[in-house]
Scaffold this motif. Structure first.
Motif, mmCIF file in Angstrom:
data_model
loop_
_atom_site.group_PDB
_atom_site.id
_atom_site.type_symbol
_atom_site.label_atom_id
_atom_site.label_comp_id
_atom_site.label_asym_id
_atom_site.label_seq_id
_atom_site.Cartn_x
_atom_site.Cartn_y
_atom_site.Cartn_z
ATOM 1 N N THR A 149 1.019 -1.078 0.188
ATOM 2 C CA THR A 149 0.065 -0.310 0.027
ATOM 3 C C THR A 149 0.848 1.565 0.170
ATOM 4 O OG1 THR A 149 -1.923 -1.207 1.323
ATOM 5 C CG2 THR A 149 -2.045 1.619 1.182
ATOM 6 N N THR B 285 -0.900 -7.347 -1.248
ATOM 7 C CA THR B 285 -0.774 -6.638 -1.979
ATOM 8 C C THR B 285 -1.410 -5.473 -1.727
ATOM 9 O OG1 THR B 285 -1.878 -8.655 -3.170
ATOM 10 C CG2 THR B 285 -3.543 -6.790 -3.858
ATOM 11 N N SER C 285 -6.972 -2.800 -0.255
ATOM 12 C CA SER C 285 -8.383 -2.330 -1.202
ATOM 13 C C SER C 285 -9.654 -1.066 -0.375
ATOM 14 C CB SER C 285 -8.690 -3.115 -2.000
ATOM 15 O OG SER C 285 -9.791 -4.485 -1.308
ATOM 16 N N GLU C 286 -9.402 -1.549 0.558
ATOM 17 C CA GLU C 286 -10.317 -0.516 1.359
ATOM 18 C C GLU C 286 -9.594 1.121 0.910
ATOM 19 O OE1 GLU C 286 -11.066 -4.218 3.084
ATOM 20 O OE2 GLU C 286 -9.351 -3.410 2.374
ATOM 21 N N SER D 145 -9.670 3.007 -3.061
ATOM 22 C CA SER D 145 -10.727 2.922 -3.656
ATOM 23 C C SER D 145 -11.002 3.894 -3.854
ATOM 24 C CB SER D 145 -11.831 1.979 -3.660
ATOM 25 O OG SER D 145 -12.372 2.241 -2.251
#
Length: 497
Positions: free
Chosen positions: A462, A490, A493-494, A497
């Protein structure tokens, strides 16, 4: 080996680049990659490293409904996010909870300081450790290397004024200084800050990237009236520095007449480009060591108003946070602080940090003393960055290597918590990410993730994503082999987004 090759090698060792061709290969390769994402390139990172491993119970993941032997003595308070509670010692951060995000489901396999820290700050899980250091560079050194040859404008020339409107007004729509002044000194890309015991990411380091990817280190207590940055103290006159710089430049010219040498069959080195890069490092070192220009001003907290200094807190942690704000405002891309608000009344001279074992003292008494300093410093940093229009340009990450044991341990009647890799939390603010969230959860006793389990590698992914760095990119290690910046992980995503 011919004389010219030997002279070049000796020269590199003398100026501090003992990594030789691996360092120079990465310097050229990283500069090419670092220019591919201009949006991320303009962002800076402040890493508040909670060395020792903070308790998730006594910070952002209290368990008020758990049995006493798990929840401990401290209570929980409501936050600005409905249904979310923090520990009672963090009232200011509780009211700002909608301005940052908390990840409550971090876990990793190690509950040891050295391996656990290396897992978190390098992303290379279980990597070999030599003399307490990982064979892989930490995230701050990688970001520094990726920025070292990128175009890096200076955001603000810090002077007497600390008007927030000035900080925002001097940046154009692309986040670039609108009024660059001629003759400004270069600040280091990476500054490590610490106190009595250790500095920044002291268990990390640049590894095969070479010493030039390490931090410009700032030790001592910036809250003291006589505080000075030791590395900015002059031990020679400006003329002596100039004479030495002239000699090094003559060596550069001599080296440029030689034939470039390859680090490996896969890596072709441009010697002229290398010498040019080294010359820029020398100029930066000259500006820093001579105490001239922007560097001296950026580190000078006396240029802040008394009100601003008091707002952060007239203690080590508060003034370190203020210094971090000044540095990113001035153009420093990575500031890593060994962030250990004083909970024991010793100025952290013991070096215990957040390692709140029962044998180190009553954890609840320590947190009652540490909490207000911690709460004030971090909440003020967040508010100050927002007021200065820097929320999207500065990423703040607050983390330690792991959490603490769910069950309170007692040693001769003194309560504490032991190391606990299976659960921990991270605070993330700014950087253009999505704020006001609590991501993931631990189970009822805080033992392990019950929802959305995430690892340190996901946090690193991130950070790299936010700063425009491709974590799949390879760098050249000490034996000439390509190694991925991050082998797994990874972006969360939260947050993106």
């Amino acid at each position: 080996m011919d004389n010219l090759t030997s002279t070049r090698r000796n020269f590199l060792q003398q100026v501090g680049f003992g990594g030789g061709s691996a360092f120079l290969s990465n310097l050229v390769h990283a500069s090419t990659q670092a220019n591919r994402n201009p949006e991320g390139r303009e962002k800076s990172l402040i890493l508040l490293w909670q060395d020792g491993g903070p308790s998730h119970f006594e910070t952002f993941d209290p368990k008020p409904d758990a049995p006493l032997e798990f929840r401990g003595e401290l209570g929980a308070i409501a936050t600005a996010i409905p249904g979310v509670q923090f520990c009672e010692v963090l009232p200011r951060l509780s009211q700002l909870a909608n301005r940052f995000s908390i990840v409550r489901s971090i876990h990793q396999p190690s509950s040891g300081h050295v391996v656990g820290t290396h897992n978190f700050i390098t992303g290379h899980e279980g990597s070999p450790v030599v003399n307490g250091k990982s064979l892989y560079p930490d995230l701050a050194s990688i970001i520094h290397r990726m920025r070292s040859e990128a175009s890096r404008p200076t955001s603000l020339l810090i002077g007497e004024s600390t008007d927030p409107r000035l900080a925002a007004g001097m940046l154009n729509a692309n986040g670039v200084s609108a009024n660059p002044l001629p003759g400004q000194s270069e600040l280091p890309n990476y500054v490590g800050i610490g106190g009595q015991y250790s500095i920044g990411l002291h268990r990390g380091g640049p590894a095969y990237l070479g010493p030039a990817a390490g931090a410009f280190e700032v030790a001592g207590d910036p809250s003291l009236p006589d505080f000075q940055v030791q590395n900015l103290r002059r031990s020679a006159t400006r003329q002596q520095f100039s004479d030495r710089l002239h000699i090094l430049r003559q060596l550069n010219l001599f080296g440029q007449t030689g034939t470039p040498q390859a680090a490996s069959p896969d890596v072709a080195l441009d010697l002229r480009g290398q010498m040019s890069a080294i010359d820029r490092f020398q100029k930066q070192a000259f500006d820093l060591l001579s105490g001239s220009g922007q560097a001296a001003r950026a580190f000078d907290l006396s240029r802040e108003t008394r009100r601003t200094r008091e707002r952060y807190g007239l203690n080590t942690a508060g003034q370190q946070a203020l210094m971090a704000r000044r540095l990113v405002e001035a153009g420093v891309r990575v500031t890593a602080i060994r962030f250990s608000p004083d909970g024991r009344g010793d100025g952290d001279r013991s070096g215990i940090g957040w390692d709140d074992h029962a044998v180190h003292g009553n954890i609840f008494q320590v947190m009652r003393r540490r909490g207000p300093q911690f709460d004030q410093a971090v909440s003020t940093l967040i508010e100050d960055l927002e007021e200065r229009g820097l929320r999207d340009r500065v990423l703040v990450v607050l983390a330690g290597e792991f959490g603490r044991t769910p069950r309170v341990h007692n040693h001769k009647g003194c309560p504490g918590r032991e190391h606990w890799g299976p659960a921990g939390n991270v605070l993330i603010y700014g950087g253009g990410l999505t704020m006001g969230q609590v991501i993931g959860a631990t189970n009822a006793k805080g033992e392990r993730p019950a929802d959305r389990p995430l690892k340190p590698q996901d946090v690193l992914a991130t950070i790299y994503h936010c700063l425009g760095i491709n974590p799949a990119q390879t760098l050249i290690n000490q034996v000439g082999r390509p190694v991925a910046i991050l082998p797994s992980g990874t972006p969360i995503s939260e947050l993106i987004s």
